[in-house]
Write a protein that holds these residues in place. Sequence first.
Motif, short mmCIF file in Angstrom:
data_model
loop_
_atom_site.label_atom_id
_atom_site.label_comp_id
_atom_site.label_asym_id
_atom_site.label_seq_id
_atom_site.Cartn_x
_atom_site.Cartn_y
_atom_site.Cartn_z
N LYS B 383 105.34 83.41 56.01
CA LYS B 383 103.97 83.20 55.53
C LYS B 383 103.64 81.71 55.37
O LYS B 383 102.50 81.29 55.54
CB LYS B 383 103.84 83.92 54.18
CG LYS B 383 102.45 84.43 53.87
CD LYS B 383 102.49 85.26 52.58
CE LYS B 383 101.23 85.05 51.76
NZ LYS B 383 101.38 85.62 50.40
N LEU B 384 104.65 80.93 55.03
CA LEU B 384 104.42 79.50 54.83
C LEU B 384 104.18 78.76 56.15
O LEU B 384 103.69 77.63 56.15
CB LEU B 384 105.62 78.88 54.11
CG LEU B 384 105.71 79.23 52.62
CD1 LEU B 384 107.12 78.99 52.09
CD2 LEU B 384 104.70 78.42 51.83
N PHE B 385 104.54 79.41 57.24
CA PHE B 385 104.41 78.75 58.56
C PHE B 385 103.20 79.24 59.34
O PHE B 385 102.82 78.61 60.34
CB PHE B 385 105.68 79.02 59.39
CG PHE B 385 106.87 78.19 58.97
CD1 PHE B 385 106.96 76.85 59.34
CD2 PHE B 385 107.90 78.75 58.23
CE1 PHE B 385 108.06 76.09 58.98
CE2 PHE B 385 109.00 78.00 57.86
CZ PHE B 385 109.09 76.66 58.23
N SER B 386 102.64 80.37 58.94
CA SER B 386 101.64 81.01 59.80
C SER B 386 100.43 80.13 60.08
O SER B 386 99.86 80.19 61.17
CB SER B 386 101.19 82.34 59.17
OG SER B 386 102.31 83.20 59.07
N ALA B 387 100.04 79.32 59.11
CA ALA B 387 98.87 78.46 59.31
C ALA B 387 99.10 77.42 60.41
O ALA B 387 98.16 76.78 60.87
CB ALA B 387 98.50 77.76 58.01
N TYR B 388 100.35 77.26 60.83
CA TYR B 388 100.69 76.21 61.78
C TYR B 388 101.12 76.76 63.15
O TYR B 388 101.74 76.05 63.94
CB TYR B 388 101.77 75.30 61.18
CG TYR B 388 101.38 74.84 59.80
CD1 TYR B 388 100.40 73.86 59.63
CD2 TYR B 388 101.92 75.45 58.66
CE1 TYR B 388 100.00 73.48 58.36
CE2 TYR B 388 101.51 75.07 57.39
CZ TYR B 388 100.54 74.09 57.24
OH TYR B 388 100.13 73.73 55.99
N GLY B 389 100.79 78.03 63.40
CA GLY B 389 101.09 78.61 64.70
C GLY B 389 102.51 79.09 64.87
O GLY B 389 102.88 79.65 65.90
N ILE B 390 103.34 78.87 63.85
CA ILE B 390 104.75 79.31 63.90
C ILE B 390 104.76 80.79 63.53
O ILE B 390 104.54 81.14 62.38
CB ILE B 390 105.59 78.53 62.88
CG1 ILE B 390 105.55 77.03 63.18
CG2 ILE B 390 107.03 79.06 62.82
CD1 ILE B 390 106.44 76.58 64.27
N HIS B 391 105.01 81.64 64.50
CA HIS B 391 104.92 83.07 64.21
C HIS B 391 106.13 83.86 64.69
O HIS B 391 106.18 85.07 64.59
CB HIS B 391 103.65 83.65 64.83
CG HIS B 391 103.61 83.57 66.33
ND1 HIS B 391 103.85 84.65 67.13
CD2 HIS B 391 103.38 82.53 67.15
CE1 HIS B 391 103.76 84.27 68.40
NE2 HIS B 391 103.47 83.00 68.44
N GLU B 392 107.12 83.16 65.22
CA GLU B 392 108.32 83.85 65.68
C GLU B 392 109.55 83.27 64.99
O GLU B 392 110.17 82.35 65.51
CB GLU B 392 108.48 83.69 67.20
CG GLU B 392 107.40 84.38 67.99
CD GLU B 392 107.62 84.25 69.51
OE1 GLU B 392 107.06 85.07 70.24
OE2 GLU B 392 108.36 83.33 69.93
N LEU B 393 109.86 83.78 63.84
CA LEU B 393 111.09 83.35 63.16
C LEU B 393 112.17 84.37 63.49
O LEU B 393 111.97 85.57 63.34
CB LEU B 393 110.89 83.26 61.65
CG LEU B 393 109.96 82.15 61.13
CD1 LEU B 393 110.00 82.10 59.60
CD2 LEU B 393 110.36 80.79 61.71
N GLY B 394 113.29 83.86 63.94
CA GLY B 394 114.43 84.76 64.16
C GLY B 394 114.58 85.25 65.58
O GLY B 394 115.54 85.96 65.88
N VAL B 395 113.66 84.88 66.46
CA VAL B 395 113.79 85.27 67.87
C VAL B 395 114.47 84.12 68.61
O VAL B 395 113.91 83.05 68.74
CB VAL B 395 112.40 85.54 68.49
CG1 VAL B 395 112.53 85.96 69.94
CG2 VAL B 395 111.65 86.58 67.67
N GLY B 396 115.69 84.35 69.07
CA GLY B 396 116.40 83.31 69.81
C GLY B 396 117.49 82.65 68.98
O GLY B 396 117.70 83.00 67.80
#
Lengths: 461, 461
Positions: B383-396
């Motif tokens: 949630k802390l990253f969503s405003a910055y386009g970061i939406h894939e945590l944990g993939v890769g």
Amino acid sequence: MKKILLAVALLSPLTKTSVFAQADYQADSVFIRKIFNTALSEGKSYEMLKTLTQDVGPRLSGSAGAAKAVEYTRDVMKQLQFDNVFLQNVMVPHWVRGAKEQGAIVIGKQKISVPIAALGGSVATAKEGLKARVIEVKTFQELRDLGTEKVKGKIVFFNRPMDPTRLNTFEAYGGAVDQRGAGPSEASKMGAVGCIVRSMTTRLDDIPHTGSMRYASGAPIIPAAAISTNAAELLSKTLKEKPETEFYFKQNCETLPDAPSHNVIGELKGVKTPAEYMVVGGHLDSWDFAQGAHDDGSGCVQSIEAVRLLKVLGYKPNNTLRAVMYINEENGLKGGIAYADSAKSKNEKHVAAIESDRGGFTPLGFGIVGTPAQKAKIMGWQKLFSAYGIHELGVGGGGADIGPLGPQGTVLLGLIPDSQRYFDYHHASNDSFDKVSKRELELGAASMAAMLYLLDKYGVN
Amino acid sequence: MKKILLAVALLSPLTKTSVFAQADYQADSVFIRKIFNTALSEGKSYEMLKTLTQDVGPRLSGSAGAAKAVEYTRDVMKQLQFDNVFLQNVMVPHWVRGAKEQGAIVIGKQKISVPIAALGGSVATAKEGLKARVIEVKTFQELRDLGTEKVKGKIVFFNRPMDPTRLNTFEAYGGAVDQRGAGPSEASKMGAVGCIVRSMTTRLDDIPHTGSMRYASGAPIIPAAAISTNAAELLSKTLKEKPETEFYFKQNCETLPDAPSHNVIGELKGVKTPAEYMVVGGHLDSWDFAQGAHDDGSGCVQSIEAVRLLKVLGYKPNNTLRAVMYINEENGLKGGIAYADSAKSKNEKHVAAIESDRGGFTPLGFGIVGTPAQKAKIMGWQKLFSAYGIHELGVGGGGADIGPLGPQGTVLLGLIPDSQRYFDYHHASNDSFDKVSKRELELGAASMAAMLYLLDKYGVN
């Protein structure tokens, strides 16, 4: 987790619209995968864009380039054997830049040339050019607070930068573009004799960015131009050190009588409800010194490609699907208005319209303008897009050209690509083919085709 | 909706780790906003990248450029007044290309020159070059099925393209790069006298992409090179029409004795647990004919910038934070290995390591390698990253250079930017500064700083 999901689904406002049968989901997944695979392995959008930008080239409304672009896109859709390809007459503004502008910061006898571009719609300076002292402001309020005494006889210099901290650069643009659009008349109302504006980009470079302006009725008409951001920085610095600094510019632009032009339309006939329409489009015109690769050659070729993809994959649409190249988005919107007027007068029910006019960059989502239920229905398709990086459905609006369809009840969708680089090139000479990534362009086209497919298959209600 | 969310939260496996106090959430949001605002409005990464790519330039391990890059990044971190800046000795392979390669398709007396680049680690051809008939294959299996009789004395041409339909271009690369890495020895085992490989890119152009290869022990050692994708297409077409077509190439590369070099490390001392470490890094070396702007100049300057951002915002870290420039990722990984060895021998507990080595493009997420609980904890910060386009945590996954820290229990994170353009430039002469977007680079640096902040504040367990 099943129980929880069910509980959420039962209570969620999205339930009725977002859940579709598992069999459909499988079939849709497979078909959308085919759309993307075809776009990425046998796509035609990049090749079309190369021709439109490099062979046709700049294509401001009323120009020979615009006429060539009309012919080219019509021919392409004919060659692709769309069911029906036709032109729609549109009268468009016809502004011409004339000989290349000159601009300079003048400090006593020293003249420092700076990159400058007349704003679209501006008048020329006198033949010998215009030289005057400069007053720098950041806002209209600041200008008004100065009072006419301080502004009279001067060139007003609007120098509020686009806010670099806005993640969405379109928001940053929205927060600064009043200076370009309305600045000249705001300045002339206060007695200014000319107006220069910092280019609308977050970059610091030597490339001026043009764009349209409009003279407010009743305000004196003064010449207006954009200077590069580096020039704006230099002028601002110079003014701080030497307030008596003058600015000189000379431009030869003029507005000719309106000219005949066209929207270009290609369609696949609907099988079930051919009198209902769904359209994908971009605008065909570009600024006069730009190839218009991102703005908006990309949107045009993506629209043709979206329809082509469905056609080559053998999809038989329920509704009639159209690719529309709107003319004159940049300085009049006459194409978009004419298209909506025609739809209304011919009683062509337009169910949905998609526009791509934010550059040929990696697609991230679609803006949606519709009723809450319509938005919810479309957002319910999110899962089908997630594998392709599309993760923002419903954030943002439609597009300028399709806006006039809104009052007819058309659901409006705008492709939302990554916005970080758009204003590096927007309305500037560097908006050229080499700035477009083939894969990014193709992903946008495929996303539009997938959305068009779902809209056609499931409707919007 | 509150009740539903609560119900989900209570049952979700993420609950314990993902929910943090509202006050913390607010404070973290504000601080992360400051990180992004500072990076986007007063960032230093772009300027540092300009120097590293244009002034320092190419910096293959063992070269004068690499030595200059070590000095430059050390000096930058000293000027930024990091608490401690130091070098770590690393012996690195020292391969040199020598005089520019020549390559040609030979049809009887006709010679068509093609763009070619020796693979990193390859031997030279004989002085007069190597000319032989060509056998084209797509896979090792196809090569083996041909049998030694058909391969003997020929040049094996590996021509399996990267799969353009993979959305993640790194997956497409992973599916094709065996040809470059192991192809030469696979070919020589079957009796080939040389090996050429289609460049690893989805584009069709005239730019050869190099990259490392390794000779399998026991296999005869033959020269190997990459040809451009256009050249590969032409050769393939020519071979179909005229199977007797030959290929000629001449290269002068050689492997010199290992050379001394360095990892470059700058740190902010931890306040609470200074003997525990969290690192951000990229690799300092690039290929010899490339500025290495995306690979991996970007990762280096983003790492310095991530630490700088926390420093200028007055953050006092719990753990000791380090920016690490690893040497020799391209052809040996000696820097990453030396770093992990040193950490182990000095008993420096490395809690987490972040790497950026996928280009300076718009960040979309972070790969995470850790226990399921650690992954869940970090994903809880989404949630802390969503405003910055970061939406894939944990993939890769993490990254090559930090991989050697894995066995020490370090949580490994890799910045995941948009991958569409990466292989247009990867290991090629066009991987230059002008291909990097300032904003995209800055967003990556800010994302790394935000992740480093959260890791430092909350730990990984």
